[in-house]
Design a protein around this motif. Structure first.
Motif, mmCIF file in Angstrom:
data_model
loop_
_atom_site.group_PDB
_atom_site.id
_atom_site.type_symbol
_atom_site.label_atom_id
_atom_site.label_comp_id
_atom_site.label_asym_id
_atom_site.label_seq_id
_atom_site.Cartn_x
_atom_site.Cartn_y
_atom_site.Cartn_z
ATOM 1 N N ASN A 65 -70.843 -3.719 10.015
ATOM 2 C CA ASN A 65 -70.633 -4.309 11.023
ATOM 3 C C ASN A 65 -69.355 -4.630 11.501
ATOM 4 O O ASN A 65 -69.481 -6.330 12.167
ATOM 5 N N HIS A 66 -68.179 -3.937 10.956
ATOM 6 C CA HIS A 66 -67.156 -4.137 11.613
ATOM 7 C C HIS A 66 -66.981 -4.611 13.537
ATOM 8 O O HIS A 66 -67.399 -3.272 14.085
ATOM 9 N N ARG A 67 -66.452 -5.131 13.909
ATOM 10 C CA ARG A 67 -66.505 -5.510 15.696
ATOM 11 C C ARG A 67 -65.398 -4.352 15.825
ATOM 12 O O ARG A 67 -64.258 -4.815 15.574
ATOM 13 N N ASP A 68 -66.017 -3.585 16.605
ATOM 14 C CA ASP A 68 -64.775 -2.997 17.735
ATOM 15 C C ASP A 68 -63.821 -2.010 16.719
ATOM 16 O O ASP A 68 -62.757 -1.816 17.441
ATOM 17 N N PHE A 69 -64.772 -1.341 15.807
ATOM 18 C CA PHE A 69 -64.301 -0.154 14.659
ATOM 19 C C PHE A 69 -64.769 0.232 13.796
ATOM 20 O O PHE A 69 -66.190 0.058 13.232
ATOM 21 N N PRO A 81 -58.495 -2.551 7.029
ATOM 22 C CA PRO A 81 -57.853 -2.526 7.703
ATOM 23 C C PRO A 81 -58.392 -3.237 8.545
ATOM 24 O O PRO A 81 -57.997 -3.996 9.856
ATOM 25 N N SER A 82 -59.657 -3.772 9.084
ATOM 26 C CA SER A 82 -60.243 -4.586 9.514
ATOM 27 C C SER A 82 -60.508 -5.709 9.339
ATOM 28 O O SER A 82 -60.183 -6.737 10.391
ATOM 29 N N ARG A 83 -60.395 -6.172 8.505
ATOM 30 C CA ARG A 83 -59.977 -7.215 7.919
ATOM 31 C C ARG A 83 -58.297 -8.199 8.350
ATOM 32 O O ARG A 83 -57.423 -9.096 9.136
#
Length: 289
Positions: A191-195, A235-237
């Motif tokens: 559920n990573h937004r835009d990634f 990287p998402s964080r």
């Protein structure tokens, strides 16, 4: 043909489950090899608001050096396409820039069974690269008459919508993840937004379970959450709130576990900013889709 032996290993037959190695040896072997990584960041995750598409190609040393050729193909029918290759009808590194606005990459995941009635992956991806203009079209072409060999995550991005996607292609089961656009809701691993990240993992039970045809098969069939989520979570964080750009993406792919330094590899970093990713045809070289 290089995937046939592994594909037959995962296809049910009278000798299914019998092995000349221990279960521990099989499980250990399945986790090693040369694996690519790829991700797409877009919209709210990037500084520009456009997509950034990345791929790290990894291969054994002496053959990996041969993938130094870039082909710019203007076919009689379909779309102009640029691909990296060692020479062949398809890329091999699975890196395609298309005049239709699509960018296509790929990472290998756990092998699913061989289907002798299907057609080779090289034929299907070349057709998808040449003929498709939207994210859903390559998925349909790749799945039709799939022989199952070379099980993949196909990462994609579309310059027309800035949508990113990852299509997990098993022999019989598939899964499309996407960052979402008008009429297409977002559905991303973790559920990573835009990634979206692709990192050599059958990250859904429907495909992973097909990696073992019988209960006697010695290696585990479940997805490995650490492989699927740990590399992408960092990287998402760090960059997911509008921080991704070309420099940040290059640093991410240059760090372990994405690039194991001690091993001899042929490595090719591919990055495209959505502002530049469209391959424009010269005048007079337009062709029907």
């Amino acid at each position: 043909m290089s995937q046939l032996q592994e594909g037959l290993t995962h296809a049910a037959h009278p000798l299914s489950g019998r092995t000349f190695m221990t279960g521990d040896d099989e499980a250990d072997k399945a986790g090693k090899g040369d694996h690519c990584s790829s991700f797409v960041a877009t919209k709210g995750a990037t500084k520009s608001g456009r997509f950034i598409f990345t791929q790290l190609f990894m291969w054994n040393g002496y053959t990996g050096t041969e993938w130094g050729l870039m082909l710019d193909i203007v076919p009689e029918g379909g779309h102009r396409v640029v691909m990296q290759t060692a020479g062949g009808i398809h890329s091999g590194t699975d890196w395609y820039l298309k005049c239709s606005g699509l960018v296509i990459g790929e990472t290998t995941v756990g092998q699913t069974p061989f289907n002798p009635e299907g057609t080779p992956q090289s034929n299907r991806i070349r057709k998808a690269a040449q003929c498709a203009a939207t994210i859903d079209k390559p998925a349909a072409i790749l799945f039709k008459q799939n022989n199952g060999l070379y099980t993949n995550d196909w990462t994609m991005a579309d310059t027309k919508t800035d949508e990113g996607a990852c299509f997990l292609l098993g022999t019989e089961k598939t899964k499309m993840w996407r960052t979402g656009t008008k009429g297409k809701p977002a559905d991303t691993p973790g559920n990573h937004r835009d990634f979206i990240w692709a990192n050599n993992n059958n990250a859904t039970w429907t495909c992973a379970a097909k990696s073992a045809p019988t209960p006697r098969t010695p290696w585990p069939t479940s997805p490995t959450p650490g492989t699927a989520t740990s590399p992408s979570r960092r990287p998402s964080r760090t960059y997911g709130m509008g921080g991704f750009d070309i420099d940040a993406s290059t640093r991410i792919l240059g760090q372990q576990p994405h690039q194991p330094a001690p091993r001899l590899r042929r490595q090719a970093h591919h990055l495209r900013d959505g502002r530049e990713a469209g391959v424009h045809r010269p005048p007079g070289q337009d062709h029907p889709a």
